[in-house]
Design a protein around this motif. Structure first.
Motif, short mmCIF file in Angstrom:
data_model
loop_
_atom_site.label_atom_id
_atom_site.label_comp_id
_atom_site.label_asym_id
_atom_site.label_seq_id
_atom_site.Cartn_x
_atom_site.Cartn_y
_atom_site.Cartn_z
N TRP A 31 0.82 -1.20 0.00
CA TRP A 31 0.00 0.00 0.00
C TRP A 31 0.87 1.26 0.00
O TRP A 31 0.60 2.23 -0.73
CB TRP A 31 -0.92 -0.03 1.21
CG TRP A 31 -1.79 1.17 1.38
CD1 TRP A 31 -1.53 2.27 2.15
CD2 TRP A 31 -3.06 1.42 0.77
NE1 TRP A 31 -2.56 3.17 2.08
CE2 TRP A 31 -3.53 2.67 1.22
CE3 TRP A 31 -3.86 0.70 -0.12
CZ2 TRP A 31 -4.73 3.21 0.83
CZ3 TRP A 31 -5.08 1.24 -0.51
CH2 TRP A 31 -5.50 2.47 -0.05
N TYR A 36 0.54 4.49 -2.30
CA TYR A 36 -0.08 5.63 -1.62
C TYR A 36 0.82 6.09 -0.47
O TYR A 36 0.48 5.94 0.72
CB TYR A 36 -1.46 5.26 -1.10
CG TYR A 36 -2.36 4.68 -2.16
CD1 TYR A 36 -2.99 5.51 -3.10
CD2 TYR A 36 -2.57 3.31 -2.25
CE1 TYR A 36 -3.81 4.98 -4.09
CE2 TYR A 36 -3.39 2.77 -3.22
CZ TYR A 36 -4.00 3.61 -4.14
OH TYR A 36 -4.81 3.08 -5.12
N SER A 85 -0.71 8.26 2.33
CA SER A 85 -1.93 7.79 2.97
C SER A 85 -1.85 7.92 4.50
O SER A 85 -0.81 7.66 5.11
CB SER A 85 -2.18 6.32 2.61
OG SER A 85 -3.22 5.78 3.38
N ALA A 110 -10.04 3.56 0.22
CA ALA A 110 -10.23 3.74 -1.22
C ALA A 110 -11.68 4.06 -1.58
O ALA A 110 -11.99 4.23 -2.77
CB ALA A 110 -9.78 2.48 -1.96
#
Length: 943
Positions: A147, A151, A154, A207
């Motif tokens: 992840w 991202y 994030s 998301a």
């Protein structure tokens, strides 16, 4: 969580479910699985049948149990509060581990007697579920790193508590979030997959995917778990379904296309995930793709992340079928089942995928895993590693497992890349978790080590805490075994028969006491011991009559390195619980496998003391602990130490080693453990006008010796660091360090009284000719203090006896309202003998004669003088004690109980003597049978 309560409930439930002649273990386990699911379902607010509907869960309560049995069993399980089920969705898995505990204990007991684990035993033997925080660490640093690659900004990354913030972000990652798949090839009850569910939910919600749709994607396409235990697989599905229903309750009414499968022999898979499925290039995890639960297809796929706590099973505990399979299919990793799983898990990964596991730490350091270690360090990249050591598992049922948890990226290590290594070896699992969380937040106390550095270290040992200039020493200087022969010792084949503590053998049969070499039966034997430095641990002797004729004839023996027997060298304890301690091995010693040795090559004998100083330096201790931080100091580790011969030719090095050796020998020989012990310093070298002054002088001498030894050892450290041009890792030798551990004055008084006891029992006669003083191999408990006073009066001024006795008692510590005589009697009856017993490793020089638990008769005898005449004397003491009781005033019940105990003891003594005289026992101590004789008859004398 109340783990102790949970274990107790499972124990009670097991006894209840197994009660009945018609119930098999398999049926009892089925009943247990059903009950656990039902209890967990009830706590979640829905009957178990609803959870099973449409979801491939078939919890059925066995029909052979009578009516009402299920309800009573649920009442037992009701001892676990509902909040425990709600707060810990993995609780069913923990309960199943506790259910398997008795079978696991039984199998480990069988291993000790040489039994092997078959395929059906593996679930019970290897079930060891992962603590929640380690599960989160593995998932957050595998799926979470995928992840973070896509991202990096994030907010999830800052919310994931166990995401290693010090580790580098890998430049490559396969696929996208909805395509990512995660496999646990030894999923058990789903501890790791449950953590993966949470992290995947975080991603999908971040998301913008709806919760219901996110749950469907995760359960149907992203989570894959395999295990050889079908019951664990049912539990895993149940745990995941509970977690899903907490987010999207409607999921319990839907058909789940499970990727959680049992790979059993009934389905054609003999070795679970280690079997290799049919290789097919089939896409998996694509949105909308249909999914068929086929273990073969699951075994042949690739995954974006693999996480596991694999089964741990050493080769010596495997049956032939499993061992042969590993030899054929996993020859590089056949030493342990976990190692084969590591190799298999890396096969499961897509390139640039992530692998996380918790395993024994042995693969990082031991030579048996060198090929596995080399392969990982050259083909994969270490992202993060937690060196956990012991006690990483919350419930390990007494089994000692030193563990490591780590995350690998499936890509060759890049130039200059450095992994994050965390040393979390102290404390229990909860403490390790707190230390990691705190240091991870502040990015402190983490080692950054490049995999290229490990190439400098022999065997590519993962000594991550070594600075690179230390590691390069292995390449700059030759190994120690170029100049010295490093050898393992012999195996006698039966130590109980051939090995003794030296005091168990008559003096005239010891080679270091015997005046006629032809009569020497027992020889000094280096056999390890505690972490003693410089000199000592001379506890053992080995039966070597006629050049070891008996041992040579024993088919179980192995006279390894016989050519080095009797040579001067250096020895150490292979098993060490603290810092390593290297000691001089004098001439005339034989040596054991547990007391490995090294010997100078011809022409280098003069460097032996300098080498002893080098080996006892802080520098060497650090290298050994980093190369192999287990409890074992193997000969191979010592042989590979880098050694500049010029250091050993330094006259100062030899001088320092010789001085430390001299101090250590003086300290050792002032202990009763030494065969060169001639008496307490307070009586000999430190004797003053009074006992107290003598004891204080003796104590001061020992303190000066400890301080001087510390000064010399610091000088050795400075010399070694200076020679190699290094800075100490833990501060400078001249800086603040722990002060020398000084002896206590009370300890000196205790050792003095222990010496007095030995003199009174006739072991160390002092040449006292006064008829008032006589030593005896047999002393009653009530005789200690009167005899001690006579002994003190003969060695010091008899006019000062009372003050001398009072001084000794005061140094021991007197309780309020306790007289001097009471204190001394308490020492001899309650303190001296237990300490003596421990000092001599459970085979003391003196035996306690006790009539029974009431101790109506309590006396002590020299073990080697326990002859038939001595047993007759003990019997006479027993009769005399009975007469004393008859003439004394006692409460009726107390008098009766004491008399009954003495009568019973007298009968045992008579029966013992009669059996010996009839040839059914033996009071003689023939050579190699001494210890067997002692063990066989000790229970007669000490109850």
């Amino acid at each position: 969580m109340k783990r102790q309560l949970h274990r107790k409930v499972v124990h009670e439930l097991r006894r209840f479910l197994e009660d009945g002649e018609q119930v098999s273990p398999e049926q009892a386990t089925d009943a247990f699985i059903h009950l656990v699911m039902e209890a967990a379902s009830g706590a979640a607010g829905a009957p178990v049948e609803k959870w099973a509907a449409g979801n491939s869960l078939q919890p059925l309560f066995p029909a052979m149990y009578p009516e009402g049995f299920r309800e009573k069993a649920l009442q037992l399980l009701g001892g676990i509060p509902d909040q425990d089920w709600r707060l810990d969705p993995q609780l069913p898995g923990w309960l199943y581990q506790y259910w398997l505990t008795p079978e696991k204990d039984r199998l480990f007991r069988m291993f000790k007697s040489g039994a092997k684990a078959s395929h059906g035993d593996i679930p019970a033997v290897t079930q060891l579920f992962t603590p929640e925080w380690i599960a989160r660490y593995l998932v957050e640093n595998t799926l979470g790193r995928l992840w973070s690659r896509f991202y990096p900004e994030s907010g999830l990354i800052s919310r994931w508590t166990y995401f290693d913030r010090s580790a580098d972000i890998s430049p490559d990652a396969p696929g996208g979030p909805e395509e990512w798949t995660v496999l646990d090839p030894a999923c058990g009850c789903g501890h790791l997959l449950a953590a993966a569910f949470d992290v995947l939910m975080d991603m999908h919600l971040e998301a913008g995917i709806e919760p219901v749709q996110a749950v469907r994607i995760i359960l149907n396409r992203q989570l894959v778990g395999l295990d050889i235990d079908p019951k664990a697989v049912d539990m895993c599905r149940f745990v995941l379904l509970q977690k899903a229903a907490a987010v999207a309750p409607s999921i319990i009414y839907e058909e789940v296309e499970w990727g959680i499968e049992a790979i059993t022999r009934e389905k054609g898979y003999r070795f679970g995930s280690l079997d290799r499925g049919e290789s097919k290039a089939v896409s998996f995890g694509r949105a909308g793709a249909s999914y068929e639960a086929d273990p073969g297809r699951l075994l042949s796929r690739k995954y974006h992340a693999v996480i596991t706590n694999p089964p741990y099973l050493g080769r010596r505990n495997m049956d032939k079928e499993l061992g042969d399979f590993l030899d054929r299919s996993y020859p590089r990793t056949s030493a342990d089942l976990f190692a084969a799983f590591l190799e298999r898990c890396l096969d499961f990964l897509y390139p640039s995928g992530y692998f996380g596991a918790i395993t024994p730490q042995s693969w990082m350091f031991l030579s048996g895993f060198e090929e596995l270690r080399t392969g990982i360090l050259t083909r994969e990249t270490i992202v993060s590693l937690l060196h956990l050591g012991a006690r990483a598992f919350e419930d390990n049922n007494g089994q000692v497992v030193q563990t490591v948890s780590f995350v690998l990226h499936k890509s060759p290590p890049s130039r200059g890349a450095a992994g994050s290594f965390w040393r979390l070896t102290e404390g229990p699992s909860s403490h390790k978790a707190e230390v990691y969380k705190h240091n991870n937040w502040w990015n402190t106390d983490v080692y950054k080590a490049s995999q290229a550095m490990f190439r400098h270290i022999p065997g590519m040992r993962m000594a991550y805490a070594l600075p690179e200039d230390w590691a390069r020493l292995f390449g700059r200087f030759p190994p120690l075994d170029r100049y010295y022969a490093v050898k393992k010792g012999m195996d006698t084949g039966c130590n109980d028969r051939y090995v003794r503590l030296w005091h168990e053998v008559p003096q005239e049969q010891l080679s270091f006491r015997c005046t006629d070499p032809s009569l020497a039966h027992w020889f000094p034997y280096a056999k390890g011991g505690g972490p003693q430095k410089w000199y000592g641990n001379h506890y053992f002797v080995v039966y070597w009559r006629n050049n070891g004729e008996a041992i040579r004839r024993d088919s179980r023996s192995n006279l390894r390195n016989y050519a080095y027997f009797g040579r001067q060298g250096i020895t150490w304890s292979t098993v060490s619980t603290g810092k390593p301690g290297f000691r001089l091995l004098e001439r005339g010693f034989l040596f054991d496998n547990g007391g490995s040795c090294l010997f100078p090559e011809e022409g280098r004998e003069e460097t032996l003391l300098a080498l002893l100083a080098y080996l006892n330096s802080e520098f060497t201790a650090i290298l050994l602990s980093q190369m192999n931080p287990t409890l074992n100091i193997q000969p191979g580790d010592v042989a590979r130490l880098p050694l500049d011969e010029a250091l050993l030719l330094d006259a100062r090095m030899k001088e320092l080693g010789e001085a430390c050796l001299r101090l250590a020998k003086a300290e050792w020989d002032e202990s009763e453990r030494s065969w060169d012990y001639v008496g307490h310093p307070a009586v000999h070298s430190c004797r003053e006008d009074t006992v107290e002054a003598s004891l204080r002088r003796s104590w001061e001498m020992r303190c000066r010796r400890a301080v001087e030894t510390e000064r010399l050892e610091r000088a050795i450290n400075r010399l070694v660091y200076s020679h190699y041009g290094l800075q100490p890792l833990y501060g400078y030798p001249d800086g603040e360090q722990e002060a020398a551990e000084l002896p206590l004055l009370k300890e000196t008084a205790e050792s003095f009284l222990a010496y007095a006891a030995a003199c009174l029992l006739g072991t160390y006669p002092q040449g006292i000719d006064d008829p008032a003083f006589t030593s005896s191999p047999l002393i009653r408990d009530s005789e200690w203090v009167p005899r001690l006073k006579v002994w003190l009066g003969q060695l010091w001024n008899p006019c000062d006896t009372d003050s001398n006795v009072e001084a000794v008692a005061r140094l021991l510590g007197i309780r309020p309202k306790e007289s001097v005589e009471q204190r001394l009697r308490r020492y001899f009856s309650r303190e001296w003998y237990p300490a003596h017993y421990r000092e001599f490793g459970g085979y003391p020089r003196y035996l306690r004669i006790c009539s029974g638990p009431r101790q109506a008769l309590l006396a002590y005898v020299t073990a080697l003088r326990l002859t038939e005449e001595a047993v007759d004397e003990i019997y006479i003491l027993c009769v005399q004690r009975r007469e004393e009781l008859r003439g004394a005033t006692h409460e009726a019940d107390e008098w009766r109980l004491d008399m009954e105990e003495l009568d019973s003891f007298a009968r045992r003594l008579k029966e013992y003597l009669e059996s010996c005289r009839a040839g059914r026992g033996s009071l003689s101590q023939e050579d190699e049978d001494t210890r067997a004789w002692m063990d066989r008859h000790r229970s007669v004398f000490d109850c």
